[in-house]
Design a protein around this motif. Structure first.
Motif, mmCIF file in Angstrom:
data_model
loop_
_atom_site.group_PDB
_atom_site.id
_atom_site.type_symbol
_atom_site.label_atom_id
_atom_site.label_comp_id
_atom_site.label_asym_id
_atom_site.label_seq_id
_atom_site.Cartn_x
_atom_site.Cartn_y
_atom_site.Cartn_z
ATOM 1 N N ARG A 295 0.743 -1.018 0.175
ATOM 2 C CA ARG A 295 0.090 -0.435 -0.079
ATOM 3 C C ARG A 295 0.568 1.569 0.138
ATOM 4 O O ARG A 295 0.512 2.326 -0.943
ATOM 5 C CB ARG A 295 -0.925 -0.139 1.343
ATOM 6 C CG ARG A 295 -2.311 -1.039 0.749
ATOM 7 C CD ARG A 295 -2.290 -1.308 2.203
ATOM 8 N NE ARG A 295 -3.769 -1.856 2.299
ATOM 9 C CZ ARG A 295 -4.594 -2.468 3.275
ATOM 10 N NH1 ARG A 295 -4.226 -2.510 4.379
ATOM 11 N NH2 ARG A 295 -5.582 -3.669 2.782
ATOM 12 N N ASP A 296 1.853 1.476 0.542
ATOM 13 C CA ASP A 296 3.322 2.720 0.931
ATOM 14 C C ASP A 296 3.676 2.715 -0.264
ATOM 15 O O ASP A 296 4.303 3.205 -1.137
ATOM 16 C CB ASP A 296 4.158 2.374 1.577
ATOM 17 C CG ASP A 296 3.357 2.203 3.015
ATOM 18 O OD1 ASP A 296 2.076 3.324 2.843
ATOM 19 O OD2 ASP A 296 3.699 1.781 4.024
ATOM 20 N N CYS A 297 3.759 1.205 -1.497
ATOM 21 C CA CYS A 297 4.298 1.581 -3.176
ATOM 22 C C CYS A 297 3.609 2.557 -3.870
ATOM 23 O O CYS A 297 3.809 2.007 -5.010
ATOM 24 C CB CYS A 297 5.353 0.342 -2.906
ATOM 25 S SG CYS A 297 6.073 -0.523 -1.748
ATOM 26 N N ALA A 298 2.021 1.819 -3.310
ATOM 27 C CA ALA A 298 1.448 3.011 -4.814
ATOM 28 C C ALA A 298 1.511 4.325 -4.911
ATOM 29 O O ALA A 298 1.678 5.097 -3.674
ATOM 30 C CB ALA A 298 0.088 2.168 -4.592
ATOM 31 N N THR B 83 7.288 13.140 -3.424
ATOM 32 C CA THR B 83 6.598 11.369 -2.740
ATOM 33 C C THR B 83 7.326 10.479 -3.636
ATOM 34 O O THR B 83 7.164 9.483 -3.518
ATOM 35 C CB THR B 83 5.100 11.801 -3.146
ATOM 36 O OG1 THR B 83 4.881 13.135 -2.046
ATOM 37 C CG2 THR B 83 4.255 10.979 -2.819
ATOM 38 N N ARG B 84 7.447 11.261 -5.106
ATOM 39 C CA ARG B 84 7.790 9.711 -6.026
ATOM 40 C C ARG B 84 9.078 9.641 -5.219
ATOM 41 O O ARG B 84 9.098 7.869 -5.777
ATOM 42 C CB ARG B 84 7.943 10.337 -7.311
ATOM 43 C CG ARG B 84 6.790 11.232 -7.988
ATOM 44 C CD ARG B 84 7.052 11.059 -9.758
ATOM 45 N NE ARG B 84 4.962 11.184 -9.941
ATOM 46 C CZ ARG B 84 5.244 11.930 -11.551
ATOM 47 N NH1 ARG B 84 5.826 12.669 -11.591
ATOM 48 N NH2 ARG B 84 4.071 12.052 -11.384
ATOM 49 N N SER B 85 10.226 10.047 -5.019
ATOM 50 C CA SER B 85 11.692 9.511 -4.471
ATOM 51 C C SER B 85 11.041 8.905 -3.724
ATOM 52 O O SER B 85 11.624 7.992 -3.712
ATOM 53 C CB SER B 85 11.945 11.056 -4.107
ATOM 54 O OG SER B 85 13.817 10.579 -4.020
ATOM 55 N N ALA B 86 9.932 9.107 -2.466
ATOM 56 C CA ALA B 86 10.141 8.566 -1.766
ATOM 57 C C ALA B 86 9.374 7.036 -1.702
ATOM 58 O O ALA B 86 9.666 6.109 -1.414
ATOM 59 C CB ALA B 86 9.043 9.149 -0.167
ATOM 60 N N VAL B 87 7.927 6.948 -2.518
ATOM 61 C CA VAL B 87 7.994 5.912 -2.861
ATOM 62 C C VAL B 87 8.442 4.698 -4.271
ATOM 63 O O VAL B 87 8.789 3.701 -3.671
ATOM 64 C CB VAL B 87 6.425 5.608 -4.007
ATOM 65 C CG1 VAL B 87 6.371 4.596 -4.846
ATOM 66 C CG2 VAL B 87 4.785 6.751 -3.499
#
Length: 458
Positions: A395-398, A426-430
């Motif tokens: 879920r955190d990877c979405a 956000t994209r970097s964290a994902v």
């Protein structure tokens, strides 16, 4: 029972309806007088109400309208349902003579979509006496109750029950004398009187809609296992709904939780249940969690109806006598393979839909493992613990709302810049979380396969 307990225990007698009263006094044993208790002696008219199939009586609930001395009252007895229903509750007769709203509200989960009405009438004549000793002290209370049962304006049964309740320990001679007196009028001593259900006969003597919950075993057939699972959900939902109604509040959380748990196990059993039946029941749960009583009542009652029918005969087709452990291990094994394939194909730059597909596979495997856990024990519990972690991480990877390019129309330059910064952050964290997930996947696959091997060989 010890000697003292026996001497204090009531003597219960089944007596022929037309027999004369037993002769219960004898100076030889110290029982000198028999005094009638007028205040406790009366005639009683009772109308027992139920659905046409007798479901309330079959489920251990008595609802009746009774008239004593010209005064009417409503009576509810549900001792077997405590604390969810009152063991005994009396309400005054209203001007319209209808079932009290409080009773109708409390009993709705048991009545469900049926309408209750008069099922039988009872005419009762009760006489009570006190047995006194030579010194005037009380020895025992005697109740003599004659009952005539009517169905469709016809007398269908007559019975008579005499109960002698010691006020103090009876001597052996006194007890033998009382039993001999009963024998002279052809009375029979019994440990307990038949229930009202047995006195009324069919349909009140049919099987309950709420059989006791039983533990599942590794040797269960699929029918036995699914029946036990559904029975557990049936009791959980009905007791939560009864508690909600008794509380009279707006807290729907417990009922929503029980409905959700049932829906989860429906999905977990999807591979063995009749598809049309399962889909029809799942449609009832659309809208969970429900937020008002108006919303939650219809689906809850419909789910209870579905479970009442499914507990004795779950819709399994030709699979019913197959071994439950074998039938439920297969979808767990297949689900693990699907999850493994989907996660193995993941990359940091994979489309969000591909990560969402892996999440759905993990969630489906979790519901399959959850319903099968009672058959496989700690092996599947450990697998589920791992799945909980995997599901949270997926879920955190979405990317969610941050997939695609941000919408900049109508934003100032400063707002657009800040949105761009937030999106990239956000994209970097994902991306970091995705890479971590991918790196950990090989070791997790091995753990999952190990637990499945242990479950299969258990």
């Amino acid at each position: 029972m010890g000697t003292k307990g026996r001497k204090l225990a009531p003597i219960r007698l089944e007596v022929p309806y037309t027999a004369p009263p037993p002769e219960l006094t004898s100076l030889d044993v110290g029982i000198a007088r028999l005094l009638r208790r007028p205040s406790a002696s009366y005639e009683l008219e009772v109308t027992v109400l139920d659905a046409p199939d007798g479901r309330l009586l079959r489920d251990g609930v008595i609802v009746a309208h009774r008239v004593v001395g010209g005064i009417g009252q409503w009576f509810l007895s549900a001792a077997g349902w405590r604390p969810h229903l009152p063991a005994r509750q009396i309400e005054p007769l209203g001007a319209d003579g209808d079932l009290p709203p409080v009773f109708a509200q409390l009993l709705r989960p048991l009545i469900r979509h049926q309408i209750i009405g008069p099922l039988a009438g009872l005419h009762c004549v009760r006489d009570e006496w006190t047995l006194r000793g030579v010194d005037g002290s009380g020895i025992a209370h005697v109740r003599d109750e004659k009952v005539r049962v009517r169905r469709d304006s016809m007398t269908t049964a007559r019975y008579r029950e005499v109960t002698i309740t010691p006020a103090r320990a009876l001597t052996g001679d006194q007890r033998r004398f009382l039993l001999a007196a009963a024998d002279r009028i052809n009375a029979t001593e019994v440990d307990a009187f038949p229930s009202l259900q047995r006195r009324l006969g069919a349909p009140a003597t049919g099987l309950t809609n709420f059989p006791p919950v039983r533990d599942t075993t590794r040797d269960d057939t699929l029918e036995e296992f699914v029946s036990a699972v559904f029975c557990r959900h049936l009791h959980a939902i009905v007791t939560a709904d009864l508690d909600r109604r008794a509380a009279g509040g707006d807290d729907l959380s417990q009922v929503n939780d029980r409905l959700w748990a049932f829906g989860r196990d429906l999905r977990g059993l999807a591979s063995v249940l009749d598809p049309s039946w399962r889909e029809s029941v799942e449609k009832l749960l659309v809208g969970l969690p429900f937020s008002t009583q108006t919303e939650i009542d219809p689906p809850t009652l419909a789910v209870l109806d579905a479970l009442v029918g499914a507990v004795p005969a779950p819709r399994l087709g030709d699979l019913s006598q197959r071994h439950a452990a074998q039938m439920l291990f297969q979808p767990a094994d297949q689900g693990a393979s699907i999850l493994g394939d989907r996660c193995l194909a993941l990359t940091v730059d994979a489309p969000d839909e591909q990560w969402q597909a892996a999440l759905r596979a993990a969630e489906q495997l979790e519901v399959v493992a959850a319903v099968a856990t009672p058959l496989f024990g700690k092996e599947l519990r450990r697998l589920r613990e791992l799945l909980d972690v995997i599901i949270d991480e997926l879920r955190d990877c979405a990317l969610g709302p941050f997939r695609g390019e941000p919408e900049l129309d109508g934003l100032s330059a400063r707002q657009a810049y800040q949105l761009g910064v937030d999106t990239e952050r956000t994209r970097s964290a994902v991306a970091h979380r995705r890479q971590t997930f991918i790196d950990q996947w090989p070791s997790r696959v091995e753990v999952a396969r190990k637990q499945l091997r242990k479950a299969r060989n258990r």
